[in-house]
Design an enzyme around this catalytic site. Structure first.
Site, short mmCIF file in Angstrom:
data_model
loop_
_atom_site.label_atom_id
_atom_site.label_comp_id
_atom_site.label_asym_id
_atom_site.label_seq_id
_atom_site.Cartn_x
_atom_site.Cartn_y
_atom_site.Cartn_z
N ASP A 89 -9.53 -3.79 -5.87
CA ASP A 89 -8.97 -2.91 -4.85
C ASP A 89 -9.52 -1.50 -5.06
OD1 ASP A 89 -7.44 -1.43 -3.09
OD2 ASP A 89 -5.56 -2.42 -3.60
N SER A 138 0.84 -1.19 0.00
CA SER A 138 0.00 0.00 0.00
C SER A 138 0.88 1.25 0.00
CB SER A 138 -0.97 -0.03 1.18
OG SER A 138 -1.99 0.92 1.03
N HIS A 180 -8.14 -4.76 -1.41
CA HIS A 180 -6.89 -4.18 -0.93
C HIS A 180 -6.18 -5.10 0.07
CE1 HIS A 180 -4.16 -0.82 -0.51
NE2 HIS A 180 -4.27 -0.86 0.81
#
Length: 204
Positions: A144, A58, A176
């Site tokens: 995501d 991320s 995600h």
């Protein structure tokens, strides 16, 4: 095998000031902190650049992309999970669900030219260059909604243009946080670890 965790600025491990020194117009500190951690491991004999793999996901995936541009010679491999590697494009779009609330962390490039220039100076996608890269594995998910799959996809395409040894793996039914279910998550992690072991030369 040794596993080291680098606490870069932007986290809260060393207090509020440490955190403040890793955001907005000091974001680059998070990248140089990570490289410094790698340099320490190498200097102390725990690793060599040929036997060192970096991993982050991320916003930590942005870190991986930035480090790949900043210090590609320090690592044999870089694993970037759902990586936020095209931050400037995303943070310029207030219609995305996380953009406006993230301006507190990154700054608002729509309103501040200095923020725009600073983000562009470190954005992984914007700064891909024609130099040798370590092996890179980019993991993304089609569903995501936090980091759209197009970010790592276009980053990988740009890396391939300069000859970087990069692999893109896209989960077709995940978000995600990766795939759902214990066994599926283990299978996904096993794939990542197998790639790391291959980079490090463990072939049996």
């Amino acid at each position: 095998m040794l596993y080291a965790v680098a606490h870069v600025r932007g986290g809260g491990e060393l207090g509020r000031e440490w955190y403040e020194q890793g955001r907005l117009l000091t974001k680059r500190n998070t990248f140089t902190d990570f490289v410094a951690a790698a340099d320490h491991l190498i200097a102390e004999g725990y690793a060599t650049p040929e036997r060192l793999v970096a991993e982050g996901g991320s916003a930590g995936g942005l870190l991986m992309g930035a480090v790949a541009n900043l210090a590609p010679d320090r690592f044999a491999g870089i694993l970037a999970s759902v990586p936020f590697v095209d931050p400037l494009t995303s943070i310029l779009d207030p219609s995305l669900p996380l953009t406006v609330i993230e301006w507190d962390e990154w700054g608002n490039p729509l309103a501040d030219p200095e923020v725009y220039a600073y983000m562009k100076s470190y954005s992984p996608y914007e700064n891909v260059a024609e130099h040798p890269y370590p092996r890179i594995l980019a993991m993304t998910s089609l569903n995501d909604t936090r980091v759209l799959y197009v970010e790592p996809a276009k980053w990988v395409a740009r890396l391939r243009e300069v000859g970087a040894p990069v692999l893109l793996k896209t989960e077709m039914s995940a978000g995600h946080g990766g795939v759902s279910g214990r066994y599926s998550a283990w299978r996904e992690r096993a794939f990542e670890l197998a790639w790391i072991l291959d980079v490090l030369g463990y072939d049996s």
